[in-house]
Design a protein around this motif. Sequence first.
Motif, PDB file in Angstrom:
ATOM      1  N   GLN A   1       1.790   6.617  -6.913  1.00  0.00           N
ATOM      2  CA  GLN A   1       0.729   7.529  -7.346  1.00  0.00           C
ATOM      3  C   GLN A   1       1.128   8.978  -7.105  1.00  0.00           C
ATOM      4  O   GLN A   1       0.865   9.847  -7.948  1.00  0.00           O
ATOM      5  CB  GLN A   1      -0.583   7.209  -6.630  1.00  0.00           C
ATOM      6  CG  GLN A   1      -1.245   5.953  -7.139  1.00  0.00           C
ATOM      7  CD  GLN A   1      -2.568   5.679  -6.450  1.00  0.00           C
ATOM      8  OE1 GLN A   1      -3.021   6.428  -5.590  1.00  0.00           O
ATOM      9  NE2 GLN A   1      -3.192   4.567  -6.821  1.00  0.00           N
TER      10      GLN A   1
ATOM     11  N   VAL B   1       0.841  -1.203   0.000  1.00  0.00           N
ATOM     12  CA  VAL B   1       0.000   0.000   0.000  1.00  0.00           C
ATOM     13  C   VAL B   1       0.876   1.252   0.000  1.00  0.00           C
ATOM     14  O   VAL B   1       0.616   2.211  -0.733  1.00  0.00           O
ATOM     15  CB  VAL B   1      -0.970   0.004   1.211  1.00  0.00           C
ATOM     16  CG1 VAL B   1      -1.653   1.347   1.375  1.00  0.00           C
ATOM     17  CG2 VAL B   1      -2.000  -1.102   1.055  1.00  0.00           C
ATOM     18  N   GLN B   2       1.929   1.239   0.788  1.00  0.00           N
ATOM     19  CA  GLN B   2       2.844   2.377   0.840  1.00  0.00           C
ATOM     20  C   GLN B   2       3.523   2.583  -0.513  1.00  0.00           C
ATOM     21  O   GLN B   2       3.648   3.720  -0.984  1.00  0.00           O
ATOM     22  CB  GLN B   2       3.887   2.158   1.931  1.00  0.00           C
ATOM     23  CG  GLN B   2       4.785   3.349   2.161  1.00  0.00           C
ATOM     24  CD  GLN B   2       5.768   3.102   3.294  1.00  0.00           C
ATOM     25  OE1 GLN B   2       5.977   1.976   3.722  1.00  0.00           O
ATOM     26  NE2 GLN B   2       6.378   4.168   3.777  1.00  0.00           N
TER      27      GLN B   2
ATOM     28  N   GLU C   1       2.381   1.697  -3.447  1.00  0.00           N
ATOM     29  CA  GLU C   1       1.365   2.168  -4.385  1.00  0.00           C
ATOM     30  C   GLU C   1       1.087   3.653  -4.173  1.00  0.00           C
ATOM     31  O   GLU C   1       0.990   4.417  -5.140  1.00  0.00           O
ATOM     32  CB  GLU C   1       0.077   1.357  -4.220  1.00  0.00           C
ATOM     33  CG  GLU C   1      -1.004   1.713  -5.220  1.00  0.00           C
ATOM     34  CD  GLU C   1      -2.257   0.871  -5.045  1.00  0.00           C
ATOM     35  OE1 GLU C   1      -3.333   1.364  -5.435  1.00  0.00           O
ATOM     36  OE2 GLU C   1      -2.162  -0.254  -4.537  1.00  0.00           O
ATOM     37  N   ALA C   2       0.980   4.069  -2.926  1.00  0.00           N
ATOM     38  CA  ALA C   2       0.737   5.480  -2.633  1.00  0.00           C
ATOM     39  C   ALA C   2       1.912   6.334  -3.105  1.00  0.00           C
ATOM     40  O   ALA C   2       1.717   7.407  -3.697  1.00  0.00           O
ATOM     41  CB  ALA C   2       0.505   5.674  -1.135  1.00  0.00           C
ATOM     42  N   HIS C   3       3.120   5.857  -2.891  1.00  0.00           N
ATOM     43  CA  HIS C   3       4.312   6.593  -3.331  1.00  0.00           C
ATOM     44  C   HIS C   3       4.340   6.708  -4.857  1.00  0.00           C
ATOM     45  O   HIS C   3       4.638   7.773  -5.409  1.00  0.00           O
ATOM     46  CB  HIS C   3       5.572   5.898  -2.822  1.00  0.00           C
ATOM     47  CG  HIS C   3       6.831   6.585  -3.200  1.00  0.00           C
ATOM     48  ND1 HIS C   3       7.206   7.807  -2.674  1.00  0.00           N
ATOM     49  CD2 HIS C   3       7.811   6.244  -4.077  1.00  0.00           C
ATOM     50  CE1 HIS C   3       8.356   8.175  -3.211  1.00  0.00           C
ATOM     51  NE2 HIS C   3       8.745   7.230  -4.067  1.00  0.00           N
TER      52      HIS C   3
END
Length: 55
Positions: free
Chosen positions: A48, A41-42, A44-46
């Motif tokens: 994006q 998740v981290q 993916e957030a980075h």
Amino acid sequence: MERLSKEDYALVEELREQVAIAQCEENESHFKYGFSAGLLVQQEAHAQMSQKNKE
């Protein structure tokens, strides 16, 4: 303890030890799964945010 023979009580103790080991292994598995999911998740957030900043 008072109602069991020494042999039976030893089996109960062995079972309790095996249950404790199984619980530790299960906890370790859950931790690894949660940690891995958190990293994904981290990442993916980075990714994006990096893509958004390039636009």
